[in-house]
Design an enzyme around this catalytic site. Structure first.
Site, PDB file in Angstrom:
ATOM      1  CB  ALA A   1      -0.930   0.002   1.213  1.00 51.32           C
ATOM      2  CB  THR A   2       3.562   2.623   1.692  1.00 48.00           C
ATOM      3  OG1 THR A   2       4.285   1.475   2.147  1.00 48.00           O
ATOM      4  CG2 THR A   2       2.433   2.917   2.671  1.00 48.00           C
TER       5      THR A   2
ATOM      6  CG  ASP B   1      -0.316  -8.150   0.519  1.00 48.47           C
ATOM      7  OD1 ASP B   1      -1.320  -8.635   1.088  1.00 48.47           O
ATOM      8  OD2 ASP B   1      -0.070  -6.930   0.509  1.00 48.47           O
ATOM      9  CB  THR B   2      -2.021 -11.817   3.817  1.00 45.70           C
ATOM     10  OG1 THR B   2      -2.111 -10.406   4.016  1.00 45.70           O
ATOM     11  CG2 THR B   2      -1.879 -12.492   5.164  1.00 45.70           C
TER      12      THR B   2
ATOM     13  CB  THR C   1       0.112  -1.059   5.507  1.00 46.44           C
ATOM     14  OG1 THR C   1       1.194  -0.535   4.725  1.00 46.44           O
ATOM     15  CG2 THR C   1      -0.957   0.002   5.650  1.00 46.44           C
TER      16      THR C   1
END
Length: 488
Positions: free
Chosen positions: A13-14, A252-253, A274
């Site tokens: 997310a970043t 992603d998890t 995040t």
């Protein structure tokens, strides 16, 4: 073939990364080569909060081109990203930049969905915890927007009225690379529209919610080939003809959990970035009333496993606070801030890290202070105290969630694994061990990329066996750091 190299596109997310992974299972070798890193984040447009997908695609393809220059023998490409967000397509044309899951449009849509399908029934069908940004609510907001959505119109509102396909972010990237439209199962399971017991689209639910079934792509499993790069894309990347894109645990998890070096079922995991995804791995979902009331989710994992977990706000609380403090141009060095936080000896506030007020960007330190005033506890005064308060609150949330996961699932948790960026946060790992009373094993930091690499490597024949076999390779290549709980 016993050894080879694959490219992992890992989008958070970043930030996003392109990483080469070299695997030789027989030699116990698993190596990562960081090729490119680029920023990612929301963009505020007149229509709301969006992702800059175009810029993201530009940066990741530039990173892939660098990867092929570094190693022309790359066998395949795999893509993972955050969940729930999607792009709409008509033909090959994308109908605007995807909305960001923190956009405000979702708030009103929750009641619209629950008026048609009460949450208790939704949970029995999809097994998902309530999060106001789950795709099912986003699509209700999409449907309610625009003049085409008027009562009795029989037409879809917003982009749904024009779209012929809907693709989640990693699937949207795979489409740009290969031209094939699919929905990878681990990410599709986060939409709220996939049956928790079937792993397939819930057509009845989709119809009841008035969504167009035709836009949902066929579901594929991690390890499936998505086809070769388009010729024009291969030329752009400098890739040999025939390089394949392979489905991985594209949530992603799901990829991160592949790389958790668990040696027994008695372990819990925290994939910490995040967000903090806290849970256990199961063979079957848990959709009891107790699990629903505790807001635990059942998401698809690789090889048919179930990720039984709860979302905790995660290091977003710290990174957004730092961003807020830096808004006037000051630079804060995170390592120095955490060292100062570790030196705080006086008790600090432990707040509810899951309070919805902390979801939106902005003045998180002010909201933390507001929470403290409302609950009659002294608010932090210095930045070091705020950072320590955040760490203590996350550690308490992690410990409490592990205890809940154990009770709800029946798994007698003996060890906690922390992977992802949080594994580098010594204070967080130590305090999680202290507050849980359980040993914490920290690492690997790059669990998501490693899991992405391993699923590709197994598909290519560079690795073999079950998830346990793959995790044994991770434990050998990336020995975790152990934190024992302090005596109380």
């Amino acid at each position: 073939m016993s050894a080879g190299t694959v490219a992992a596109v890992d989008l958070g997310a970043t930030s996003g990364r392109v990483i080469l992974g070299r695997v030789d299972q027989r030699a116990g070798a698993l190596e990562l080569d960081h090729v490119a890193r680029f920023p990612n984040g929301p963009v505020r447009l007149a229509s709301g909060l969006h992702w800059d997908f175009t810029g993201l695609y530009r940066d990741l393809t530039a990173g892939l081109a660098d990867a092929f220059r570094r190693d022309p023998a790359v066998a395949s490409i795999g893509i993972d990203s955050w969940a729930v967000d999607y792009g709409l397509l008509r033909g090959d044309r994308m109908l605007g930049e995807p909305f960001h899951y923190r956009d405000e449009r979702n708030e009103a849509a929750v009641d619209q969905v629950h008026a048609v399908v009460p949450f208790a029934e939704l949970y029995r069908r999809n097994g998902l915890q309530f999060l106001p940004f789950n795709t099912v609510y986003q699509l209700a907001a999409e449907r309610a927007s625009g003049p085409a959505a008027g009562p009795g119109s029989g037409r879809q509102g917003g982009g749904l009225g024009l779209a012929d396909s809907l693709l989640l972010v990693p699937d949207l990237i795979a489409f740009q690379l290969t031209g094939r439209r699919v929905a990878e199962r681990t990410n599709a399971s986060t939409t709220g529209l996939v049956g928790v017991h079937t792993g397939e689209w819930d057509d009845e639910l989709i119809e009841r919610l008035g969504l167009p079934a035709s836009v949902f792509a066929p579901i594929v499993a991690p390890g499936d080939s998505l086809g070769s790069l388009r010729p024009a894309v291969a030329a752009q990347l400098g890739a040999p003809a025939g390089v394949e894109v392979v489905a991985v645990g594209s949530h992603d998890t799901a990829s991160a959990v592949v790389a958790v070096p668990m040696r027994a079922e008695s372990a819990a995991y925290i994939s910490c970035g995040t967000w903090g995804l806290v849970g256990v791995e199961l063979e079957h979902p848990v959709t009891t009333d107790a699990a629903r009331d505790a807001n635990f989710t059942n998401e698809a994992g690789v090889d048919g496993r179930v990720r039984f977990l709860h979302n905790v706000m995660g290091l977003w609380l710290l990174s957004e606070s730092v961003r807020w403090w830096e808004r006037d141009g000051e630079t804060i060095v995170l390592s120095e801030l955490l060292a100062a936080a570790a030196s705080v000896t006086a008790p600090v506030a432990v707040f509810d890290a899951d309070d919805p007020r902390f979801m939106a960007p902005g003045d998180l330190p002010g909201r933390i202070a507001e929470w403290c005033v409302e609950h009659g506890v002294p608010a932090p005064q210095t930045r070091a105290e705020f950072a320590r308060s955040i760490i203590e609150s996350l550690a308490e949330a992690f410990a409490g969630t592990v205890r809940q996961a154990s009770v709800l699932s029946g798994v007698d948790v003996e060890t906690i694994h922390i992977v992802g960026g949080g594994a580098l946060n010594e204070l967080l790992c130590r305090r999680t061990a202290d507050r849980s009373g359980l040993p914490v094993l920290a690492g690997p930091v790059e669990a998501t990329a490693i899991g992405n690499v391993l699923v590709q490597a197994r598909a290519a024949g560079f690795a073999h066996g079950s998830l346990e076999d793959l995790r044994a390779l991770v434990a050998t290549a990336f020995e975790p750091r152990r934190y024992e709980p302090s005596a109380r």
